[in-house]
Design a protein around this motif. Structure first.
Motif, PDB file in Angstrom:
ATOM      1  N   LEU A 255       0.848  -1.196   0.000  1.00  0.00           N
ATOM      2  CA  LEU A 255       0.000   0.000   0.000  1.00  0.00           C
ATOM      3  C   LEU A 255       0.884   1.248   0.000  1.00  0.00           C
ATOM      4  CD1 LEU A 255      -2.394  -1.390   2.737  1.00  0.00           C
ATOM      5  CD2 LEU A 255      -2.958  -1.175   0.304  1.00  0.00           C
ATOM      6  N   PRO A 256       1.626   1.476  -1.071  1.00  0.00           N
ATOM      7  CA  PRO A 256       2.597   2.580  -1.092  1.00  0.00           C
ATOM      8  C   PRO A 256       1.973   3.964  -1.014  1.00  0.00           C
ATOM      9  CG  PRO A 256       2.344   1.624  -3.278  1.00  0.00           C
ATOM     10  CD  PRO A 256       1.607   0.730  -2.337  1.00  0.00           C
ATOM     11  N   HIS A 257       0.676   4.070  -1.303  1.00  0.00           N
ATOM     12  CA  HIS A 257       0.012   5.369  -1.298  1.00  0.00           C
ATOM     13  C   HIS A 257      -0.482   5.775   0.085  1.00  0.00           C
ATOM     14  CE1 HIS A 257      -2.721   2.050  -2.100  1.00  0.00           C
ATOM     15  NE2 HIS A 257      -3.704   2.747  -1.561  1.00  0.00           N
ATOM     16  N   VAL A 258      -0.428   4.867   1.064  1.00  0.00           N
ATOM     17  CA  VAL A 258      -0.929   5.153   2.413  1.00  0.00           C
ATOM     18  C   VAL A 258       0.210   5.639   3.297  1.00  0.00           C
ATOM     19  CG1 VAL A 258      -2.033   4.208   4.467  1.00  0.00           C
ATOM     20  CG2 VAL A 258      -2.737   3.404   2.195  1.00  0.00           C
ATOM     21  N   LYS A 259      -0.018   6.748   3.997  1.00  0.00           N
ATOM     22  CA  LYS A 259       0.921   7.237   5.006  1.00  0.00           C
ATOM     23  C   LYS A 259       0.337   6.890   6.377  1.00  0.00           C
ATOM     24  CE  LYS A 259       3.114  10.966   2.400  1.00  0.00           C
ATOM     25  NZ  LYS A 259       2.518  10.642   1.087  1.00  0.00           N
ATOM     26  N   TRP A 260       1.075   6.106   7.127  1.00  0.00           N
ATOM     27  CA  TRP A 260       0.550   5.490   8.333  1.00  0.00           C
ATOM     28  C   TRP A 260       0.813   6.320   9.583  1.00  0.00           C
ATOM     29  CZ3 TRP A 260      -2.448   1.361   7.483  1.00  0.00           C
ATOM     30  CH2 TRP A 260      -2.267   0.655   6.289  1.00  0.00           C
ATOM     31  N   LEU A 261      -0.177   6.362  10.447  1.00  0.00           N
ATOM     32  CA  LEU A 261       0.011   6.838  11.809  1.00  0.00           C
ATOM     33  C   LEU A 261       0.319   5.607  12.641  1.00  0.00           C
ATOM     34  CD1 LEU A 261      -0.192   8.904  14.140  1.00  0.00           C
ATOM     35  CD2 LEU A 261      -2.666   8.440  14.186  1.00  0.00           C
ATOM     36  N   LEU A 262       1.526   5.528  13.202  1.00  0.00           N
ATOM     37  CA  LEU A 262       1.968   4.367  13.948  1.00  0.00           C
ATOM     38  C   LEU A 262       1.716   4.596  15.433  1.00  0.00           C
ATOM     39  CD1 LEU A 262       5.414   3.815  12.157  1.00  0.00           C
ATOM     40  CD2 LEU A 262       3.166   2.891  11.517  1.00  0.00           C
ATOM     41  N   ILE A 263       0.886   3.745  16.050  1.00  0.00           N
ATOM     42  CA  ILE A 263       0.504   3.919  17.449  1.00  0.00           C
ATOM     43  C   ILE A 263       0.975   2.713  18.248  1.00  0.00           C
ATOM     44  CG2 ILE A 263      -1.404   4.313  19.047  1.00  0.00           C
ATOM     45  CD1 ILE A 263      -3.010   5.465  16.740  1.00  0.00           C
ATOM     46  N   GLY A 264       1.703   2.974  19.337  1.00  0.00           N
ATOM     47  CA  GLY A 264       2.206   1.900  20.182  1.00  0.00           C
ATOM     48  C   GLY A 264       2.388   2.375  21.603  1.00  0.00           C
ATOM     49  N   ASP A 265       3.243   1.689  22.366  1.00  0.00           N
ATOM     50  CA  ASP A 265       3.493   2.067  23.760  1.00  0.00           C
ATOM     51  C   ASP A 265       4.974   1.915  24.058  1.00  0.00           C
ATOM     52  OD1 ASP A 265       4.031  -0.684  25.267  1.00  0.00           O
ATOM     53  OD2 ASP A 265       2.396  -1.023  23.851  1.00  0.00           O
ATOM     54  N   ASP A 266       5.384   2.435  25.219  1.00  0.00           N
ATOM     55  CA  ASP A 266       6.802   2.387  25.574  1.00  0.00           C
ATOM     56  C   ASP A 266       7.121   1.253  26.536  1.00  0.00           C
ATOM     57  OD1 ASP A 266       5.723   3.289  27.945  1.00  0.00           O
ATOM     58  OD2 ASP A 266       6.863   5.158  28.015  1.00  0.00           O
ATOM     59  N   GLY A 267       6.215   0.269  26.652  1.00  0.00           N
ATOM     60  CA  GLY A 267       6.460  -0.851  27.546  1.00  0.00           C
ATOM     61  C   GLY A 267       7.446  -1.850  26.995  1.00  0.00           C
ATOM     62  N   GLN A 268       7.522  -1.970  25.671  1.00  0.00           N
ATOM     63  CA  GLN A 268       8.459  -2.901  25.068  1.00  0.00           C
ATOM     64  C   GLN A 268       9.325  -2.172  24.042  1.00  0.00           C
ATOM     65  OE1 GLN A 268       9.115  -6.172  25.823  1.00  0.00           O
ATOM     66  NE2 GLN A 268       7.798  -5.923  27.616  1.00  0.00           N
ATOM     67  N   HIS A 269       9.147  -2.456  22.755  1.00  0.00           N
ATOM     68  CA  HIS A 269      10.094  -1.935  21.762  1.00  0.00           C
ATOM     69  C   HIS A 269       9.447  -1.104  20.662  1.00  0.00           C
ATOM     70  CE1 HIS A 269      13.151  -4.510  23.570  1.00  0.00           C
ATOM     71  NE2 HIS A 269      12.290  -5.507  23.515  1.00  0.00           N
ATOM     72  N   ASP A 270       8.197  -0.673  20.844  1.00  0.00           N
ATOM     73  CA  ASP A 270       7.528   0.068  19.778  1.00  0.00           C
ATOM     74  C   ASP A 270       8.274   1.336  19.361  1.00  0.00           C
ATOM     75  OD1 ASP A 270       5.587  -1.843  19.586  1.00  0.00           O
ATOM     76  OD2 ASP A 270       4.106  -0.765  20.783  1.00  0.00           O
ATOM     77  N   PRO A 271       8.776   2.181  20.294  1.00  0.00           N
ATOM     78  CA  PRO A 271       9.504   3.376  19.839  1.00  0.00           C
ATOM     79  C   PRO A 271      10.692   3.030  18.942  1.00  0.00           C
ATOM     80  CG  PRO A 271       8.945   3.581  22.157  1.00  0.00           C
ATOM     81  CD  PRO A 271       8.615   2.164  21.761  1.00  0.00           C
TER      82      PRO A 271
END
Length: 356
Positions: A255-271
């Protein structure tokens, strides 16, 4: 592998005793040119439809009963089972893998953008309809959301508590993170065509459970990208970080045309994961939103009362996209709305939103 040999022998024994198979529907997704179809086939004592209900409702109810709590991890996969996928009048076949799963890409499916139902069956199972989301070529907004500690309050990485939560408690005993479902619904109200992809290191076995939890707590429906085995981030013979990296890069390709909002948490490795992906694919990311766990939640997550990102900070300041943080959806919402309304190609951040 011992596990494969055990499953094959158990499956053969159950078949010899008259057991059949049942298809567990998993939500698929794709573009206008190709579709990614998921499903799982498990052994069952037999398809027993309730004559008082429509057949499809009875099948879904049976699937849910067979995959609740500890049952999800004791089901026997139907290995190398022939599966038939029908999309309109087109028929495609595949075979299940060592876990009873199919992950099949169908090109030229002919479906229009939006939600559809396709039909999945096998010689020894009744056909069931499976939801799929086709994302249009003109869609520019999308959400990738972690699950554990992001939308769902959990103590998953602690093995003993994880086992208690996974095997004994129902989804009704888990708690949604305050404000997150509301935030997601508000974002989709502005861009209703935007897909929500739930990306987690949780096992595919828990997909029916997670689907019920998301629906019950008002989260938008969307495909889930899970892993093939194990209920925890420390997992059983798999890398959660590798799984998330691979799925994010696949979404960028598909899906190269989609710009994603990435949502996670700082409990593991998302950042760290989101930062590394954004550094490699900056044109595919609209922004990053991180839910900050409380000290108590950090202890449950990885023993110590501080975030992994505090010990070894991800270099978010080097990114050219907004990165925002807050302890829940109510704190994230105003910051995320500014990201959602802006275009990464515009240059400066929207007011009130920091970069990195």
């Amino acid at each position: 592998m011992l596990e494969d040999a055990y499953n094959e022998r158990k499956s053969a024994m159950l078949r010899s005793r008259g057991w059949s198979t049942r298809i567990v529907p998993l939500t698929g997704y794709g573009s206008e040119s190709q579709l990614r179809v998921f499903a799982r086939v498990i052994m069952t004592r037999g398809e027993q439809d309730d004559p008082e209900e429509p057949t499809h409702a009875a099948r879904l109810r049976a699937v849910e009963l067979e995959t609740r709590g500890w049952r999800a991890f004791l089901t026997t996969p139907a290995i190398d089972e022939v599966v038939t996928i029908r999309i309109n009048e087109r028929i495609t076949t595949a075979r299940t893998d060592r876990g009873g799963f199919i992950d099949l890409t169908v090109r030229g499916h002919g479906l229009t953008p939006g939600w559809h139902r396709i039909f999945v069956g096998s010689p020894n199972a009744q056909t069931i309809d499976v939801p799929v989301l086709v994302i249009g070529n003109d869609v520019t907004h999308g959400i990738v959301s972690d699950i554990d500690d992001t939308v769902l309050s959990t103590s998953l990485p602690r093995p003993m508590i994880a086992a208690w939560n996974t095997f004994l408690r129902s989804e009704g005993a888990r708690k949604a993170v305050p404000g997150m479902a509301t935030m997601y619904r508000e974002l989709l109200a502005e861009h209703p065509e935007a897909p929500v992809i739930y990306l987690s290191t949780g096992a595919w076995n828990t997909s029916p459970w997670l689907t019920r939890f998301l629906r019950r707590n008002g989260y938008p429906k969307g495909p889930m990208l899970l892993t093939d085995w194990g209920p925890t981030n420390t997992g059983w013979f798999r890398s959660g970080q590798e799984h998330k990296h691979a799925q994010l890069h696949r979404l960028a390709r598909e899906l190269p045309h989609v710009k994603w909002l990435l949502i996670g948490d700082d409990g593991q490795h998302d950042p760290k994961i989101y930062t590394e992906f954004t550094s490699r694919k900056p044109g595919h990311v609209r922004g990053i939103a991180i839910r900050e766990l409380s000290p108590g939640e950090q202890v449950l997550s990885h023993v110590i009362p501080v975030a992994n990102d505090d010990l070894v900070p991800a270099p978010t300041e080097e990114l050219d996209v907004p990165v925002v943080r807050a302890p829940d959806g109510y704190g994230l919402a105003p910051q995320v709305r500014a990201i959602w309304a802006s275009d990464p190609a515009d240059g400066p951040s929207a007011p009130g939103v920091s970069r990195g």
